[in-house]
Design an enzyme around this catalytic site. Structure first.
Site, short mmCIF file in Angstrom:
data_model
loop_
_atom_site.label_atom_id
_atom_site.label_comp_id
_atom_site.label_asym_id
_atom_site.label_seq_id
_atom_site.Cartn_x
_atom_site.Cartn_y
_atom_site.Cartn_z
N LYS B 78 0.85 -1.20 0.00
CA LYS B 78 0.00 0.00 0.00
C LYS B 78 0.88 1.24 0.00
CE LYS B 78 -3.97 2.05 2.47
NZ LYS B 78 -4.79 2.05 3.70
N SER B 159 -9.86 2.30 2.68
CA SER B 159 -8.90 2.96 1.81
C SER B 159 -7.91 1.99 1.15
CB SER B 159 -8.10 3.99 2.60
OG SER B 159 -7.30 3.36 3.58
N SER B 183 -10.27 0.31 7.10
CA SER B 183 -9.62 0.38 5.78
C SER B 183 -8.97 -0.91 5.31
CB SER B 183 -8.58 1.50 5.77
OG SER B 183 -9.20 2.73 5.53
#
Lengths: 492, 490, 95
Positions: B78, B159, B183
């Site tokens: 990420k 997210s 997330s």
């Protein structure tokens, strides 16, 4: 200079005004090698941005880890100021934007400071205990210092050096207990002395390791506090006093002209001796303090606090009282304890066996005079306490006279030789040999028959003249007491 | 040759160890798959050389039989994790071009375990979002599509949307995610994969771009519970550089995996039956209860009375912390700078151009709730309610060993479908309470809805009891029989 | 409570976010919606409840005082939009 102990009042057109002063002293913790929340070095004077870690530069994802020694030094300082040590404290963020503040917030302590209430005793006149005042300490909190901006290197840009960014500061907040520039000066000097005794901060105001924010307001005696202004970052005792003088006067004039004081941040201009309102931070401040979520609460156990307490040296007030207790005059005791280096040197002198009262007089008069002449500080003192003790011992056991000791001391300073060695090598030893003294007395009396006549016909003040002549004849080495005795025997 | 991208991490590991295939073969297949799937917009940066270098190192190490537990495993990272010398932008324009001179602790741990990096995964800007639509790089498109009718592009959630999409689309064997208020879990549920947010303090936050420091936790996203256990073991661990890191050993989570839940009590919070949640989701929840009962656990009703206040609490605390954490993006030391009149002009212009609408909204909310006169009413109040939420969990765990709820109140929705910020925030209604309490929580796929889209089940455990969460996850996985994969269209 | 355009302008200034009037207009109702919604916390009785101070029961660790970092100016300045002579450079500040 005006009498520092007299009440300080400003006479305005409409009457007397009292000035109310509180100081926020930012003392850098100079005792640590690394910063409050990062492993970068704290030494003064490095190349720009070389003592900066990723944490100090607020790189994304960097986190603060507190330095145990910074906490320890702040606790020791708190204990030295007789303050409450809060076993539970925490760090808060103070949010504002500025180019010297990479994180966009300063890690500080608002809600739960490490150190609570304490106090400092100041003495306005060293000879008079009655001039003692107690200045309250409201709190001490630990926080990060900011970086430095340089405005004069480029036409349209300011340069940012983050070396100082993240160095640990103690903010020592006083109560608004001071009522004159002199009190503020005495408080600052005393606070600086204590910090230096403790060793947490070197108190070096030129290098910025100690700076004061000066809160000043004026009021009619007996009335509630007026609105205060805060003059930031004043960096000498003299400037702090000048700031108060000027700011109090300015406020009185303004009020008397029908104006009102606004609570604002000001700067002291040392060249003109005035304060002026700060332009760049005119935005109303709203620091949006909240607990720093990167740091857990700081909990101290008893053992930690006790270790801090046990590690404290004897502090100025205690030392002064001890000195007074061994026959040192209050003035000398105050002078000898004002600076930690002096006190340390003097303690070593006492330890080497010097008699306290005599030693104190000698240091205050002879040693300080010599250092002054040589332009040296106590730390650079060319004479070791043990050597000085040897010199004082020679006076005490009457090997040399006080007068001669000054000469010996000069030679010590010049050559670095020991006192006994000098006296021995140069034959300066004092003599009580009555035969030699009698011979000199006879010689002097014979050479001054006229004065002998005058003396005998009622001019006893000439006695001193004879003593001086005999001493001169003996090259200063005669025991003055024996000279006195022999002269009296011959003349009276 | 077999399509290695369809294997789990455990299978890749075993095949690599037995010499069935090499790490280089794995990396090459993944690199090709990544390059072929750009229409998903899952990666913001591809680092095929990094993956190959790690693979070659793994192949070399295998000859000496001294290799890490993740040798030869290519992962997606990420973009919130700082990776040395590789663009790290957190999905934001304000960090454009930022190449950190450092590596986050979590990714450094993964690298030293032998894993390789396929690239940086797209995400909501600064992890603020539940649909990946706030990314400055454009939204990630979910590999999943609705069964009937429209071909509308769906969100993979957020997210960690890039992470979820990449794992689901077989363009990463596993991925790192971060979870501040759901997330990891919500996108895992949307994408039909597993994701665990460990106890706050398990994974170091050092080198992870901060969103809300008291909530942010890293965790793995992978295709199976076992893969999550394997990855989490490598990611977690005490880090002296993070003051909030737990100084406790990392348990052998994979070795202790067991779907046998006899003697365990599973709490079913009555307050989580929320109006407006589709019947399918509640039906799945009921099936989940039965699966756990089948595994030997005893369901008990519990009360988490302050659940309904969790979201508003979160939407005070997280923006407040974020408003401060994001103050460092000022155009001085890295990233975007927009010159304007004076220092404050430069700050304001840079931040206006660099942050997207949702980030600005949260900075504004956060600044407001901390500002003079409002701090007590909002921030302090929220931290008090947070205490109560934590107390609720403490009381519940007197009666049960873990808690089962749905992960999200809906399946994946279409990109552009949800425009109201508040409606978007409601996605995390089930996920946020565990975040506020710092508890370990996991999403495991439970089944498909009528549209053929995945739904997740959510397990919450006691502090530091990741094992309990993983075990219950395994029990569900064993019974749910979730084998659905998105039909390849990209 | 509800925020006015003036307050939003003030908050934007505090947060150093340049904002056009249109943006501001759009934001006022959005922020009010969110604030109205979070204000339901007012219903919760929090009398005698301490605000949460640590998410998990963990004490603050202190590190030893050692220089372990710094001397990396190139890394510190490497990403800077403007750096000169070993400094970060910003638009001139007048104090």
């Amino acid at each position: 200079m005006a009498d520092a102990t007299a009440p300080f009042c400003i006479s305005g057109a409409t009457g007397e005004w009292e000035v109310v002063v509180g100081l926020e002293v930012h003392a850098q913790i100079t005792a640590t090698a690394s910063k409050l929340f990062s492993g970068a070095a704290t030494a003064y004077g490095a190349e720009p941005n070389t003592q900066v870690s990723l944490v100090d530069a607020a790189m994304p994802g960097m986190l603060p880890v507190p330095n145990r020694e910074c906490i320890r030094q702040a606790v020791r300082t708190g204990l030295a100021l007789d303050a409450v040590i809060n076993r539970w404290s925490r760090f808060d963020r103070k949010n504002y934007f500025y180019a010297d503040l990479p994180q966009g917030y300063q890690i500080s302590q608002l809600f739960h400071p490490l150190v609570g209430e304490g106090e400092v005793e100041i003495l306005l006149d060293e000879n008079d205990e009655a001039t003692a005042r107690r200045i309250g300490i409201e709190r001490i909190h630990v926080e990060q210092d900011a970086g430095k901006l340089m405005h004069d290197q480029h036409a349209t840009m300011s340069y940012v050096d983050l070396n100082r960014c993240g160095v640990a500061l103690m903010e020592i907040v006083s109560r608004p207990d001071m009522r004159s520039p002199a009190e503020a000066g005495a408080y600052l000097r005393k606070l600086r002395a204590i910090l230096r005794y403790v060793g947490s901060c070197d108190g070096n105001m030129e290098e910025g390791s100690m700076r004061a924010d000066v809160n000043v307001s004026v009021r009619r005696p007996g009335e509630p506090f007026g609105t205060r202004t805060e003059t930031k970052n004043v960096n000498s005792v003299r400037f702090v006093m000048a700031t108060i003088e000027h700011e109090a006067r300015r406020q009185v004039d303004l009020i008397e002209e029908g104006g009102t004081i606004v609570q604002e941040t000001r700067l002291f201009d040392p060249d003109r001796g005035v304060t002026r309102a700060l332009r760049s931070k005119e935005d109303a401040h709203d620091y949006r303090y909240f607990p720093d979520p990167d740091l857990l609460p700081l909990e101290l156990d008893e053992a930690f606090v006790e270790e801090c307490r046990a590690s404290l040296p004897e502090l100025p007030d205690a030392k002064r009282k001890r000195y007074e207790g061994v026959g040192i005059t209050p003035y000398n005791a105050a002078v000898l304890t004002a600076e930690v280096e002096t006190a340390r040197w003097f303690d070593a002198l006492l330890e080497a066996g010097a008699a306290p009262a005599q030693a104190a007089n000698w240091v205050a008069a002879e040693l300080f005079g010599a250092l002054n002449r040589l332009g040296k500080s106590m730390e650079e003192c060319p004479v070791a306490p043990a050597s000085a003790s040897e010199l004082l011992g020679l006076v005490a056991d009457k090997t040399i006279s006080t007068t001669l000791s000054k000469q010996v001391f000069e030679i010590m300073l010049e050559t670095g030789e020991g006192a006994a060695e000098i006296v021995e090598k140069r034959g300066l030893k004092q003599t009580s040999d009555t035969g030699a003294i009698d011979a000199a007395v006879d010689q002097v009396l014979a050479a001054n028959t006229d004065k002998v006549e005058q003396y005998k016909s009622g001019k006893p003040q000439l006695f001193g003249f004879f003593v001086g002549e005999v001493m001169k004849a003996m090259a200063g080495k005669a025991n003055p007491q024996v000279v006195n005795e022999r002269l009296r025997a011959k003349l009276d | 040759m077999t399509d290695l991208t369809t294997l789990t991490i455990a299978e890749l590991r075993d095949g690599f160890r037995s010499g069935e295939f090499t790490a280089r073969e794995i990396a090459e297949q993944y690199n090709s798959a990544v390059a072929a799937a750009r229409s998903l917009n899952a990666y913001t940066v591809e680092t095929p050389d990094d993956a190959l270098a790690a693979a070659d190192a793994a192949d070399k190490a295998r000859q000496s039989a001294e290799f890490g537990p993740l040798a030869g495993i290519p992962l997606g990272i990420k973009d919130l994790f700082a990776t040395r010398g590789v663009d790290t932008t957190s999905g934001s324009r304000i960090l454009s071009g930022f190449k950190p001179p450092y590596e986050s602790t979590v990714t450094a741990n993964l690298r030293s375990a032998g894993a390789g990096m396929l690239g940086k995964l797209n995400m909501d800007e600064f992890a603020m979002g539940s649909s990946n639509e706030t990314s400055a790089y454009g939204p990630v498109i979910s590999p999943w599509r609705r069964r009937e009718g429209s071909n509308a592009a769906l969100t993979p959630g957020g997210s960690s949307g890039g992470s979820a999409a990449a794992v689901a689309a077989n363009i990463a064997a596993g991925a790192t995610g971060t979870d501040t208020g759901g997330s990891i879990r919500q996108p895992a549920a949307f994408a039909g994969i597993c994701g665990i947010k460990p106890t706050y303090g398990r994974c170091s936050r050092w080198g992870i771009v901060a969103f809300a420091s008291s909530l942010d936790q890293a965790g793995p996203m992978a295709r199976t519970v076992r893969d999550c256990a394997i990855l989490l073991e490598a990611m977690a661990g005490f880090d002296p550089k993070d003051s909030t890191s737990f100084d406790v050993p990392v348990p052998p989570w994979e070795g202790e995996l067991s779907g046998d839940l006899r003697g365990k009590r599973v709490g079913i919070p009555k307050e989580y039956r929320i109006d407006g949640v589709p019947a399918e989701i509640n039906a799945l929840w009921d099936r989940g209860i039965e699966w756990l009962r089948d595994a030997g656990a005893q369901p008990v009703e519990i009360s988490l009375a302050h659940t309904r206040y969790a979201l508003p609490t979160y939407y005070i605390i997280a923006p407040a912390e974020a408003s401060s954490n994001l103050a460092r993006y000022d155009g001085v030391r890295y990233g975007l700078r927009v010159e304007a009149d004076g220092l404050n002009g430069m700050y304001s212009a840079t931040r206006a151009a660099g942050f997207g609408a949702e980030v600005k909204r949260r900075i504004m909310i956060g600044t407001y709730v901390l500002s003079a006169g409002f701090y007590e009413a909002y921030f302090t109040k929220a931290q008090k309610v947070r205490s109560l939420i934590k107390r609720d969990f403490a009381a519940a765990f007197e009666q049960c060993d873990l808690i089962l709820t749905p992960t999200a109140p809906s399946a994946a929705f279409g990109i552009g479908e949800t425009t109201d910020p508040l409606a978007m925030y409601l996605n995390d209604v089930f996920a946020v309470p565990a975040s506020l309490a710092g508890l370990p929580a996991m999403s495991v796929p439970g089944g498909l809805d009528a549209q053929g889209l995945p739904l997740g089940l959510h397990l919450i455990g006691r502090e530091l009891d990741e094992q309990g969460v993983l075990n219950a996850g395994l029990a569900i996985e064993e019974r749910a029989g979730f084998t659905a994969k998105p039909q390849r269209w990209w | 409570m509800s925020v006015t355009a003036e307050q939003v302008r003030h908050i934007a200034r505090l947060a150093r976010l340049e904002m056009s009037e249109e943006e501001l207009e759009r934001l006022v109702p959005e922020l009010n919606n969110i604030l109205d919604w979070v204000e339901q916390l007012g219903e919760v009785d929090t009398a005698g409840v301490e605000p949460l101070t640590a998410v998990v029961p963990n004490a603050l660790r202190l590190r030893d005082d050692q220089v372990t970092d710094g001397e990396c100016r190139d890394e510190i300045l490497g990403n800077a939009p403007v750096a000169e002579h070993g400094f970060f450079a910003v638009p001139k500040v007048i104090e």
